[in-house]
Design an enzyme around this catalytic site. Sequence first.
Site, PDB file in Angstrom:
ATOM      1  N   CYS A   1      -0.620   4.319   2.485  1.00 39.17           N
ATOM      2  CA  CYS A   1      -0.663   4.047   3.658  1.00 39.17           C
ATOM      3  C   CYS A   1       0.114   2.980   3.922  1.00 39.17           C
ATOM      4  O   CYS A   1       1.023   3.068   3.327  1.00 39.17           O
ATOM      5  CB  CYS A   1      -1.850   4.491   4.339  1.00 39.17           C
ATOM      6  SG  CYS A   1      -3.334   4.219   3.680  1.00 39.17           S
ATOM      7  N   SER A   2      -1.141   1.705   4.800  1.00 39.31           N
ATOM      8  CA  SER A   2       0.103   0.604   5.367  1.00 39.31           C
ATOM      9  C   SER A   2      -1.301  -0.306   5.015  1.00 39.31           C
ATOM     10  O   SER A   2      -1.089  -1.092   6.364  1.00 39.31           O
ATOM     11  CB  SER A   2       0.473   1.093   6.467  1.00 39.31           C
ATOM     12  OG  SER A   2       1.562   1.239   6.830  1.00 39.31           O
ATOM     13  N   CYS A   3      -2.429  -0.096   4.185  1.00 39.77           N
ATOM     14  CA  CYS A   3      -3.244  -1.006   4.145  1.00 39.77           C
ATOM     15  C   CYS A   3      -2.230  -2.279   4.053  1.00 39.77           C
ATOM     16  O   CYS A   3      -1.510  -2.883   3.528  1.00 39.77           O
ATOM     17  CB  CYS A   3      -4.080  -0.710   3.293  1.00 39.77           C
ATOM     18  SG  CYS A   3      -4.816   0.787   2.954  1.00 39.77           S
TER      19      CYS A   3
ATOM     20  N   CYS B   1       0.309  -1.277  -0.243  1.00 36.26           N
ATOM     21  CA  CYS B   1      -0.073  -0.402   0.038  1.00 36.26           C
ATOM     22  C   CYS B   1       1.391   1.114   0.137  1.00 36.26           C
ATOM     23  O   CYS B   1       1.489   1.334   1.061  1.00 36.26           O
ATOM     24  CB  CYS B   1      -0.941   0.201   1.115  1.00 36.26           C
ATOM     25  SG  CYS B   1      -1.699   0.892   1.011  1.00 36.26           S
TER      26      CYS B   1
END
Lengths: 103, 117, 205
Positions: C107-109, C104
């Site tokens: 962000c950090s999905c 991602c």
Amino acid sequence: MNGVHDLGGMHGFGPINPEPNEPVFHHEWERRVFGVMMAAFGGGHFNVDQFRHGIERMGAVEYLSGSYYEHWLHALEALLQEHGTITVDELASKWKQFAEGAH
Amino acid sequence: MPVITKDLVSVLINTGGSTRVAKPVAPRFRVGDRVLVRTLNPEHHTRLPRYARGKRGTVEHDHGVFVFPDTSAHDEGEKPQHVYTVRFVARELWGPSAPERDTLRLDLWDDYLDPAP
Amino acid sequence: MAEHAHTAPPSDPELRIKALESLLAEKKLIDPAAVDAIIETYETKIGPRNGARVVARAWTDPEYKARLLADATKAIAELGFSGAQGEDMVVVENTEEVHNVVVCTLCSCYPWPTLGLPPVWYKAAPYRARVVSDPRGVLLEFGTVVSDDVEVRVWDSNAELRYLVLPRRPEGTDGWSEEQLAALVSRDSMIGTATIPTPAPGAAP
């Protein structure tokens, strides 16, 4: 927004360095940030898009030098103030209380 | 607003909160369509990464209707619309040094896309 | 908030989160016991062992695999895994022709119900910046070599779909039980930065 969070394709960040046998959290404060964020999110104090944007609005230098849960903490503090849930004065008085209590 | 009590924790975690919207919104594209990602530079929240803007890809899957983050982040409503998996060849995104065979998939909302001319 | 710019937060995140949690608890907006329960769930109940069970089931049950690839959210829920950051799941299969890897960039999905919370490297700038433009170079840093005749397929999961890679079943595991197979499945193989090595002869328990 064209923020520094939009990292795809950038160069110069160095090696990835995965940590072997990494724990879920590295510090007690990270645990609390995660839990408080989930509880506040579940309580309907902000939606996921507002939360992500709260992180993106950090300064670029702060974003790149801060860890993931520092990003979360920043967004939590910002959104809860912007939504009128808490005031900066309330928060500042807690900061003072805990800073004094710690010594 | 509901306060998350200990009893509600398992419901919160095991149910989550899908941003899928159960509304009949017409898709602007079909699987197989060639698309051109819009060149946008919004100052607001968006889930359209810079590296994909102005690039051409192919719609590979229609995931249905979801909340639009660009408005949802700013109290401007859900603006529900279709989200598609769009396939890009690596060379379209990164130029001739990228391996010819490699590809990238990105999930994009209707408002990020135009038909490829 | 410009008028409050003089009230800069302290630099210590430990102090800041203590202050915030205490304030929200006083206002009865959060319940610290619920916060404890949330943390405990992600430290003890939700992690990559869940995803490994999904993978092992898919390797041993072709009908399950077909359901998993057709409607991952539903098939994963059959094994009891669902919810936050896995509400809308997609499973992508590694084959002789395709190697999938997930990121991602914005962000950090990450698919929490099947993989737990993401490791630091997944959330940090080096991986997010580079895996889209140089996936083969990134995979090499994980010790993963993908042959030139295999397509590397990067999934940049910035929308609300969450992706789990179904890695290839290693050779030499015929007749292994689902439980034995699940023990082979690493977190990184389900992100796509690793493959699963062939176990040493006689390794089956």
